[in-house]
Design an enzyme around this catalytic site. Structure first.
Site, PDB file in Angstrom:
ATOM      1  N   LYS A  49       0.851  -1.198   0.000  1.00  0.00           N
ATOM      2  CA  LYS A  49       0.000   0.000   0.000  1.00  0.00           C
ATOM      3  C   LYS A  49       0.886   1.248   0.000  1.00  0.00           C
ATOM      4  O   LYS A  49       2.079   1.171   0.301  1.00  0.00           O
ATOM      5  CB  LYS A  49      -0.915  -0.017   1.225  1.00  0.00           C
ATOM      6  CG  LYS A  49      -0.149  -0.046   2.546  1.00  0.00           C
ATOM      7  CD  LYS A  49      -1.072  -0.308   3.722  1.00  0.00           C
ATOM      8  CE  LYS A  49      -0.268  -0.347   5.019  1.00  0.00           C
ATOM      9  NZ  LYS A  49      -1.045  -0.810   6.152  1.00  0.00           N
ATOM     10  N   ARG A  81     -10.649   0.816  14.478  1.00  0.00           N
ATOM     11  CA  ARG A  81     -10.582   1.504  13.194  1.00  0.00           C
ATOM     12  C   ARG A  81     -11.647   0.834  12.338  1.00  0.00           C
ATOM     13  O   ARG A  81     -12.826   1.081  12.505  1.00  0.00           O
ATOM     14  CB  ARG A  81      -9.160   1.361  12.628  1.00  0.00           C
ATOM     15  CG  ARG A  81      -8.844   2.282  11.509  1.00  0.00           C
ATOM     16  CD  ARG A  81      -7.334   2.276  11.174  1.00  0.00           C
ATOM     17  NE  ARG A  81      -6.861   0.985  10.668  1.00  0.00           N
ATOM     18  CZ  ARG A  81      -5.621   0.783  10.245  1.00  0.00           C
ATOM     19  NH1 ARG A  81      -4.721   1.762  10.278  1.00  0.00           N
ATOM     20  NH2 ARG A  81      -5.237  -0.386   9.788  1.00  0.00           N
ATOM     21  N   TYR A 114      13.849  32.086   4.027  1.00  0.00           N
ATOM     22  CA  TYR A 114      12.583  32.779   4.307  1.00  0.00           C
ATOM     23  C   TYR A 114      12.403  33.091   5.783  1.00  0.00           C
ATOM     24  O   TYR A 114      12.747  32.271   6.643  1.00  0.00           O
ATOM     25  CB  TYR A 114      11.403  31.885   3.900  1.00  0.00           C
ATOM     26  CG  TYR A 114      11.112  31.820   2.433  1.00  0.00           C
ATOM     27  CD1 TYR A 114      10.796  32.974   1.708  1.00  0.00           C
ATOM     28  CD2 TYR A 114      11.131  30.600   1.770  1.00  0.00           C
ATOM     29  CE1 TYR A 114      10.506  32.882   0.360  1.00  0.00           C
ATOM     30  CE2 TYR A 114      10.848  30.504   0.426  1.00  0.00           C
ATOM     31  CZ  TYR A 114      10.540  31.653  -0.281  1.00  0.00           C
ATOM     32  OH  TYR A 114      10.249  31.575  -1.595  1.00  0.00           O
ATOM     33  N   MET A 153      10.208  25.325  -0.675  1.00  0.00           N
ATOM     34  CA  MET A 153       9.375  24.381  -1.422  1.00  0.00           C
ATOM     35  C   MET A 153      10.209  23.355  -2.195  1.00  0.00           C
ATOM     36  O   MET A 153       9.977  22.160  -2.115  1.00  0.00           O
ATOM     37  CB  MET A 153       8.459  25.145  -2.383  1.00  0.00           C
ATOM     38  CG  MET A 153       7.467  24.225  -3.084  1.00  0.00           C
ATOM     39  SD  MET A 153       6.490  25.082  -4.321  1.00  0.00           S
ATOM     40  CE  MET A 153       5.405  26.039  -3.297  1.00  0.00           C
TER      41      MET A 153
HETATM   42  C1  PLP Z   1      -0.299  -1.540   7.050  1.00  0.00           C
HETATM   43  C2  PLP Z   1      -0.869  -2.727   7.648  1.00  0.00           C
HETATM   44  C3  PLP Z   1      -0.050  -3.782   8.084  1.00  0.00           C
HETATM   45  C4  PLP Z   1       1.448  -3.728   8.097  1.00  0.00           C
HETATM   46  O1  PLP Z   1       1.910  -3.065   9.248  1.00  0.00           O
HETATM   47  P1  PLP Z   1       3.464  -2.856   9.523  1.00  0.00           P
HETATM   48  O2  PLP Z   1       3.519  -2.256  10.864  1.00  0.00           O
HETATM   49  O3  PLP Z   1       3.951  -1.929   8.473  1.00  0.00           O
HETATM   50  O4  PLP Z   1       4.089  -4.190   9.434  1.00  0.00           O
HETATM   51  C5  PLP Z   1      -0.661  -4.947   8.508  1.00  0.00           C
HETATM   52  N1  PLP Z   1      -2.026  -5.044   8.539  1.00  0.00           N
HETATM   53  C6  PLP Z   1      -2.826  -4.030   8.160  1.00  0.00           C
HETATM   54  C7  PLP Z   1      -4.292  -4.224   8.234  1.00  0.00           C
HETATM   55  C8  PLP Z   1      -2.298  -2.840   7.713  1.00  0.00           C
HETATM   56  O5  PLP Z   1      -3.084  -1.858   7.344  1.00  0.00           O
END
Ligand code: PLP
Length: 822
Positions: free
Chosen positions: A493, A591, A717, A766
């Protein structure tokens, strides 16, 4: 060289009575690198993470007929015409065969070991001696328990000198390698603490390395190194030693003076009471030591001091890696400036083959003359042409007089030849590359950098360098912490935590990762378009996104009733059954996911439908890296266990279960269940501070300008910083739009220039930032490391109160990603 099957059987101590006649030329240990199947002998090696017996049926289908195995399986009964050599240990069998092969050669063999510099010494010896001998040497750094036998196997009847390196990481390994290399001349390069973890002391490691030289006729070493000298005394090596020293005039080779000039080093020495000198085009200490080791061997082999001096002056740096860059018009360029000899061409072709995948890239090879190989041109280019054809090259461009003269040996229809690189650059062919995977392979004299510059798409001189070998290392590191049947889901991701999802996914697919996971469907679609066929989990799918998921064969996380019902409706409407989904349980992160009290309703809904099938149940830990919350983490595990059990019981079929992220794998592998989800660790950051990972991403830029600014002036700046000293200030090409957090300004952050720290001064702009280089060596054009080896993201994150994840994923898309691989 060819071996009949009988000789192989007798070498391995296997009966040959039931074997079919066959001839073997090629030994294979990596099922993905198959080239000449009918003449291949495959060794089914086993490691903690992998069992190559699993690939035998696949290899049989590709035409391989000869297999060294340590197990028998029923499924092989039907493989007609296959020969199985059943042995106790396949690696030992490989080593035994190589040892047998080695015993047929009565030529000088140079064996190299040490902690650093093995590959450079090997390549430089090759450069220094190639005029005098036809040399066979280890490809790149093939120096392991597997690499050494494969290297030695290359010895053939043309060989006049062998140069092989041996690397060890554990006690007793040299015992296996010594009889395979059986060096007649030994050289020990620098001893340092690389691979020290399995040794009690540097002395133990040095003594183990010296095992390589027990049957040598001569052994070269630096006698000023007290550790080495004391080990040599301890071992009482019976053979002749050939030591060099900067202090002892009585040494075999006395180095009387070393003078560093601007771009070269002058080395004076005395040998057999005469004084000589030479220059090398390098000024670093490691190169000087490597050159002296090479000098000693050249002298021992009776190369005249005049010749040595001439050849030393043209030593070339040893490029250890291949890099992949984006080219113009959808092409990718693999630039291999490594010596262009026949073996390195083979390795580069293999690498190109691995990168191809399904995206329709045409495979193109741009190749120069191969210089001084000692083999007659006709035979040489026939071999190259065969290799190119076996690797599926569709287009070849040859540059040089010899390759031009042998153009008709190349059978692919799309071929063009030029006499010189200039001719190539003047022709209009340079604009003709479209969607090609171009392997650039040229001897230094042909200056292929100029071709690279034309083909490469240059956007911005700031790059994020991504080390693919390190990714593989880290992947295997975590695999080895889990049971071998636990599947790994690799998180790609957020563009693979900034590293670039496409190349990372290709690398993981090649290394047989089980699953990938992304946040949103769009990320997964990009991967599918690039030829990634691994199962992909989409963590945050949209309620209306089912159509896109099924079109691209993507597996959604289902986290609430609303999305579950939408997907059920959609699947029933399109007549789909058993579509795989992954159920997320909220065990305390709060979450996404079903709370334990919703499970009843969840299973009732699932039982009433046929469109979806639960492939896995999972949950996410909220504080797996902190010791202080371990009680809470254990509680999450138990909540998960109960929820998963309940769902499984109700559904009446078993499903995969997983909860561990990187920190979880490091600290809680009692709870590994069937799968684990690896994220940040893959990218070289250990959440619990474990050692053993390799750095993956290095962010680099350059110094645009340096100037002297007087005390009391302000920088940047807002006039935030007033200098309290006369300073040298460097402006670097990297600002907050590239991903530099503004909190790093005003001396909170630092960068690395030529290995030295330089604080960031004033506010971050920037596209630019300023750093203080008053006390360090720095010039305009120098490389600036913003994070990487020596400047870990973990430390940077801590200094501004964030986490490494944020630093990695903040690198802007406009920063070019460059991939490197050894
Ligand atoms: C990003 C994520 C992980 C990986 O977590 P790390 O701490 O980077 O190993 C595992 N499970 C879910 C659901 C995630 O969103």
């Amino acid at each position: 060289m060819k071996y009949e099957i009988k000789e192989i059987a007798s070498t391995l101590g296997v009966s040959s009575s039931n074997l079919n006649y066959s001839e073997i030329t090629t030994l294979l240990t990596d099922s993905r690198k198959i080239t000449d199947p009918s003449k291949t002998l495959f060794f089914a090696l086993e490691s903690k993470n992998n069992d190559a017996h699993n690939y035998i049926s696949e290899l049989y289908a590709s035409g391989v007929r000869n297999f060294v195995v340590s197990k028998q399986r029923n499924e092989w009964k039907d493989l007609k015409g296959a020969n199985f050599f059943k042995v106790r240990n396949c690696l030992s069998a490989l080593q035994k065969l190589a040892q047998h092969h080695r015993s047929k050669f009565n030529i000088p063999i140079i064996g190299i070991t040490g902690s650093n510099g093995k590959t450079v010494v090997k390549e430089w010896l090759y450069q220094l001696l190639e005029k005098d001998y036809n040399i066979v040497r280890s490809p790149r750094s093939y120096n392991s328990q597997i690499g050494v036998p494969l290297s030695v196997w290359q010895l053939d009847n043309d060989a006049e000198l062998g140069i092989f390196e041996a690397g060890i990481s554990k006690p007793d390994e040299m015992e296996n390698l010594e009889p395979i290399i059986r060096p007649t001349i030994g050289v020990l390069t620098k001893i340092g603490d690389a691979h020290q973890e399995n040794f009690d002391s540097l002395q133990q490691k040095t003594l183990e390395k010296l095992e390589l030289f027990k049957n040598c006729e001569v052994f070269v070493y630096d006698e000023d190194n007290e550790l080495v000298s004391s080990c040599v005394d301890l071992k009482v090596l019976s053979q002749k030693t050939f030591s060099w020293s900067r202090k002892n005039r009585e040494a075999h080779l006395f180095i009387s003076d070393i003078e560093k000039l601007e771009n070269s080093t002058k080395i004076e020495y005395s040998f057999l009471n005469f004084y000589y000198s030479f220059e090398i085009p390098f000024i670093d200490d490691a190169s000087i030591e490597n050159a002296i080791n090479c000098l000693a061997i050249a002298l021992y082999l009776h190369v005249s001091p005049n010749e040595i001096s001439e050849r030393m002056s043209t030593l070339e740096p040893v490029a250890m890696r291949l890099d992949v860059r984006k080219g113009k018009h959808g092409s990718l360029i693999i630039n291999d400036s490594y010596n262009s000899d026949v073996n390195s061409i083979k390795i580069a072709l293999d690498f190109q083959h691995q990168r191809k995948m399904d995206r329709k890239l045409k495979k193109t090879l741009i190749l120069s003359d191969i210089l001084q190989s000692g083999v007659p041109p006709k035979r040489l280019y026939k071999r190259v042409a065969d290799m190119a054809e076996q690797s599926g090259i569709e287009r070849i461009i040859g540059i040089g007089k010899d390759i031009l003269a042998n153009a008709d040996l190349f059978t692919m229809p799309d071929k063009t030849f030029f006499l010189t690189t200039d001719d190539f650059l003047k022709s209009c062919i340079q604009d003709s590359f479209r969607d090609e995977l171009i392997l650039l392979k040229g001897a230094r004299r042909f200056n292929f950098e100029r071709i690279n510059n034309i083909l490469e798409e240059r956007i911005h001189e700031t790059v994020l360098e991504v080390d693919l070998d390190a990714v593989v290392h880290n992947f295997n590191f975590y695999k080895s912490k889990l049971n071998s049947n636990v599947k790994l889901v690799c998180m790609v991701k957020a563009n693979a935590y900034g590293a670039g999802a496409v190349e990372i996914a290709k690398t993981l697919q090649y290394h047989r990762c089980d699953y990938l996971a992304v946040a949103v469907a769009e990320e997964a679609v990009t991967l599918r378009n690039e030829g990634i066929s691994l199962p992909i989990i989409v963590l945050n799918p949209e309620v209306n996104g089912f159509e896109e998921l099924i079109t691209n064969n993507l597996e959604p996380e289902v986290y609430n009733m609303r999305i579950l019902e939408s997907f059920i409706n959609n699947s029933e409407r399109s007549g789909i059954t058993n579509y795989p989904i992954h159920l997320k349980i909220d065990t305390g992160m709060h979450r996404l996911g079903f709370l334990p009290e919703q499970i009843e309703e969840l299973v009732e809904t699932l039982k009433k439908q046929k469109g979806l099938r639960v492939s896995s149940i999972f949950s996410h830990l909220s504080a797996s890296e902190s010791w202080s919350f371990d009680d809470f983490t254990h509680q999450q595990m138990e909540t998960f266990r109960a929820a998963a059990q309940k769902i499984e019981n109700e559904l009446g079929y078993s499903v995969h279960k997983h909860i561990l992220n990187s920190a979880g794998i490091e600290r809680f592998n009692d709870y590994e269940w069937d799968m684990a989800r690896l994220g940040i660790g893959l990218y070289g950051v250990s959440p619990s501070g474990l050692s053993g990972l390799k750095n993956v991403c290095t962010l680099k830029s350059t110094i645009l300008q340096i100037k002297k600014i007087s005390s009391n002036e302000t920088i940047g700046y807002g006039r935030k910083e007033k200098l309290d000293h006369d300073a040298r200030i460097a402006t670097i090409r990297f600002g907050y739009a590239d991903g530099m957090d503004r909190q790093f300004g005003n001396r909170k952050g630092k960068v690395l220039i030529n290995g030295q720290n330089a604080p960031i001064v004033g506010n971050v702009c920037m596209d630019l930032s300023m750093v203080d280089v008053t006390d360090i060596k720095a010039e305009e054009g120098d490389t600036v490391v913003l994070f990487g080896e020596g400047l870990p993201v973990t430390d940077l994150a801590e200094s501004i109160g964030t986490i490494p994840y944020e630093i990695l994923t903040s690198v802007s898309p406009r920063v070019k990603r460059v991939y490197i691989k050894e």
